[in-house]
Motif scaffolding. Structure first.
Motif, PDB file in Angstrom:
ATOM      1  N   UNK A  46       6.391  -1.126 -10.513  1.00 29.38           N
ATOM      2  CA  UNK A  46       7.840  -1.043 -10.303  1.00 29.38           C
ATOM      3  C   UNK A  46       8.286   0.310  -9.761  1.00 29.38           C
ATOM      4  N   UNK A  47       7.406   1.298  -9.774  1.00 29.53           N
ATOM      5  CA  UNK A  47       7.768   2.610  -9.229  1.00 29.53           C
ATOM      6  C   UNK A  47       7.175   2.840  -7.838  1.00 29.53           C
ATOM      7  N   UNK A  48       6.554   1.802  -7.271  1.00 24.50           N
ATOM      8  CA  UNK A  48       6.049   1.946  -5.898  1.00 24.50           C
ATOM      9  C   UNK A  48       7.232   2.113  -4.952  1.00 24.50           C
ATOM     10  N   UNK A  49       7.224   3.137  -4.110  1.00 21.98           N
ATOM     11  CA  UNK A  49       8.338   3.315  -3.162  1.00 21.98           C
ATOM     12  C   UNK A  49       8.445   2.120  -2.205  1.00 21.98           C
ATOM     13  N   UNK A 132       4.911  14.557  -7.330  1.00 23.13           N
ATOM     14  CA  UNK A 132       4.662  13.447  -6.413  1.00 23.13           C
ATOM     15  C   UNK A 132       4.506  13.966  -4.983  1.00 23.13           C
ATOM     16  N   UNK A 133       5.398  14.857  -4.595  1.00 22.39           N
ATOM     17  CA  UNK A 133       5.372  15.391  -3.237  1.00 22.39           C
ATOM     18  C   UNK A 133       4.108  16.210  -2.990  1.00 22.39           C
ATOM     19  N   UNK A 134       3.680  16.958  -3.987  1.00 24.77           N
ATOM     20  CA  UNK A 134       2.459  17.753  -3.841  1.00 24.77           C
ATOM     21  C   UNK A 134       1.237  16.851  -3.685  1.00 24.77           C
ATOM     22  N   UNK A 135       1.204  15.752  -4.478  1.00 23.80           N
ATOM     23  CA  UNK A 135       0.073  14.817  -4.375  1.00 23.80           C
ATOM     24  C   UNK A 135       0.046  14.144  -3.010  1.00 23.80           C
ATOM     25  N   UNK A 136       1.220  13.773  -2.514  1.00 29.48           N
ATOM     26  CA  UNK A 136       1.286  13.153  -1.189  1.00 29.48           C
ATOM     27  C   UNK A 136       0.899  14.152  -0.098  1.00 29.48           C
ATOM     28  N   UNK A 137       1.206  15.414  -0.303  1.00 23.53           N
ATOM     29  CA  UNK A 137       0.903  16.435   0.694  1.00 23.53           C
ATOM     30  C   UNK A 137      -0.605  16.625   0.879  1.00 23.53           C
ATOM     31  N   UNK A 138      -1.383  16.351  -0.172  1.00 23.57           N
ATOM     32  CA  UNK A 138      -2.844  16.489  -0.047  1.00 23.57           C
ATOM     33  C   UNK A 138      -3.513  15.151   0.256  1.00 23.57           C
ATOM     34  N   UNK A 140      -2.869  11.915  -1.144  1.00 21.91           N
ATOM     35  CA  UNK A 140      -2.985  10.868  -2.154  1.00 21.91           C
ATOM     36  C   UNK A 140      -1.968   9.759  -1.888  1.00 21.91           C
ATOM     37  N   UNK A 141      -2.402   8.493  -2.132  1.00 25.23           N
ATOM     38  CA  UNK A 141      -1.446   7.394  -2.078  1.00 25.23           C
ATOM     39  C   UNK A 141      -0.790   7.234  -3.447  1.00 25.23           C
ATOM     40  N   UNK A 142       0.055   6.194  -3.598  1.00 20.35           N
ATOM     41  CA  UNK A 142       0.823   6.044  -4.837  1.00 20.35           C
ATOM     42  C   UNK A 142      -0.087   5.862  -6.047  1.00 20.35           C
ATOM     43  N   UNK A 143      -1.097   4.999  -5.925  1.00 26.72           N
ATOM     44  CA  UNK A 143      -1.952   4.708  -7.077  1.00 26.72           C
ATOM     45  C   UNK A 143      -2.850   5.891  -7.424  1.00 26.72           C
ATOM     46  N   UNK A 144      -3.315   6.618  -6.425  1.00 26.02           N
ATOM     47  CA  UNK A 144      -4.099   7.839  -6.698  1.00 26.02           C
ATOM     48  C   UNK A 144      -3.245   8.890  -7.388  1.00 26.02           C
ATOM     49  N   UNK A 145      -1.998   8.994  -6.971  1.00 27.38           N
ATOM     50  CA  UNK A 145      -1.072   9.933  -7.614  1.00 27.38           C
ATOM     51  C   UNK A 145      -0.841   9.555  -9.069  1.00 27.38           C
ATOM     52  N   UNK A 146      -0.680   8.259  -9.312  1.00 24.09           N
ATOM     53  CA  UNK A 146      -0.452   7.787 -10.672  1.00 24.09           C
ATOM     54  C   UNK A 146      -1.649   8.085 -11.569  1.00 24.09           C
ATOM     55  N   UNK A 147      -2.842   7.734 -11.101  1.00 28.77           N
ATOM     56  CA  UNK A 147      -4.035   7.845 -11.935  1.00 28.77           C
ATOM     57  C   UNK A 147      -4.416   9.307 -12.191  1.00 28.77           C
ATOM     58  N   UNK A 148      -4.326  10.144 -11.164  1.00 25.86           N
ATOM     59  CA  UNK A 148      -4.825  11.513 -11.272  1.00 25.86           C
ATOM     60  C   UNK A 148      -3.788  12.543 -11.707  1.00 25.86           C
ATOM     61  N   UNK A 149      -2.512  12.263 -11.450  1.00 27.30           N
ATOM     62  CA  UNK A 149      -1.483  13.267 -11.700  1.00 27.30           C
ATOM     63  C   UNK A 149      -0.468  12.819 -12.746  1.00 27.30           C
TER      64      UNK A 149
END
Length: 258
Positions: A46-49, A132-138, A140-149
């Protein structure tokens, strides 16, 4: 209330109380774990952009509508009614004979999942947007951001709410007696029906429920403190510097002594 009757009821029926408490804990633990897993999955989805255009936009909106309907339905109806509809309704409408314990686990799990999904979603939204923005900058997609950050922080933040949901489930499993699940309340009704000492019998059950919820609450608080770590931290760099200085002083003293 008669203390003699309480002792007598315990002596004669303690195996039934024990079986009922065990079934209550079993359904509560499994239901809370599965419900938390459902909540994590639903909360992440539900938090997927949602993109501004394209086929993915329509798909995500449809999924969000279905998940919202699931959450609103199970949060907006009593568990006792859900138990009646799912267990007896599935048999009457589709001819499906569900095992009572399996039905109880299913009901508690999906009910918990509806509440936990909103708790998880709130925990995700509480994480600073910059992460979120930092993870996307390196890359990461949404699910990678969720799992790792995000989720490692969310799980710690929602632990008190998860514990509270577990305690609620211990008490709410009593509604499963309407589909004849032999949990603690069902066993208590059977015992009181045999001895006609309702007050003493249900007083014992009240104490058992209190012991279970009190113990679980204390265990969860201890886990929270363990995850928080010590109140006073020692900076690793400073500690290493102190040890190095001491080693040098020992070497100098040794050289002088020689």
């Amino acid at each position: 209330m008669s203390l003699e009757w309480i002792i007598k009821i315990l002596q004669n029926n303690w195996p039934m109380f024990l079986r009922g408490a065990g079934m209550t804990l079993l359904i509560s633990i499994i239901g809370t774990l599965i419900g938390t897993l459902i909540g994590l999955i639903v909360g992440v989805v539900r938090t997927i952009p949602v993109p501004e255009k394209g086929g993915k936009k329509g798909l995500l909106k449809t999924i969000n509508m279905i998940l919202s309907a699931y959450i609103e339905f199970f949060r907006g109806t009593p568990m006792i009614v859900q138990a009646m509809v799912i267990y007896y309704g599935s048999a009457a409408a589709f001819g499906i004979d569900i095992d009572r314990i399996a039905a109880g686990l299913f009901i508690v799990s999906i009910n918990t999942g509806a509440y936990m999904s909103e708790i998880v979603r709130g925990g995700i939204l509480s994480v600073d947007r910059g992460q979120f923005e930092a993870a996307q900058a390196i890359g990461m997609n949404h699910f990678q951001t969720m799992i790792n950050v995000v989720l490692p922080q969310v799980i710690r933040n929602i632990l008190p709410a998860t514990g509270n949901e577990f305690v609620i489930n211990i008490k709410d499993t009593s509604v499963l007696n309407v589909i004849s699940v032999s949990e603690l309340f069902f066993q208590t009704k059977t015992i009181s029906g045999n001895n006609f000492r309702y007050f003493e019998t249900f007083f014992i059950t009240c104490i058992i429920y209190f012991i279970m919820t009190f113990t679980i609450t204390r265990i969860l608080r201890a886990i929270e403190k363990k995850l928080d770590g010590p109140e006073n931290y020692i900076i690793a760099g400073n500690q290493m510097q102190v040890e190095t200085t001491e080693d040098i002083a020992k070497k100098i003293n040794g050289s002088v002594g020689a």
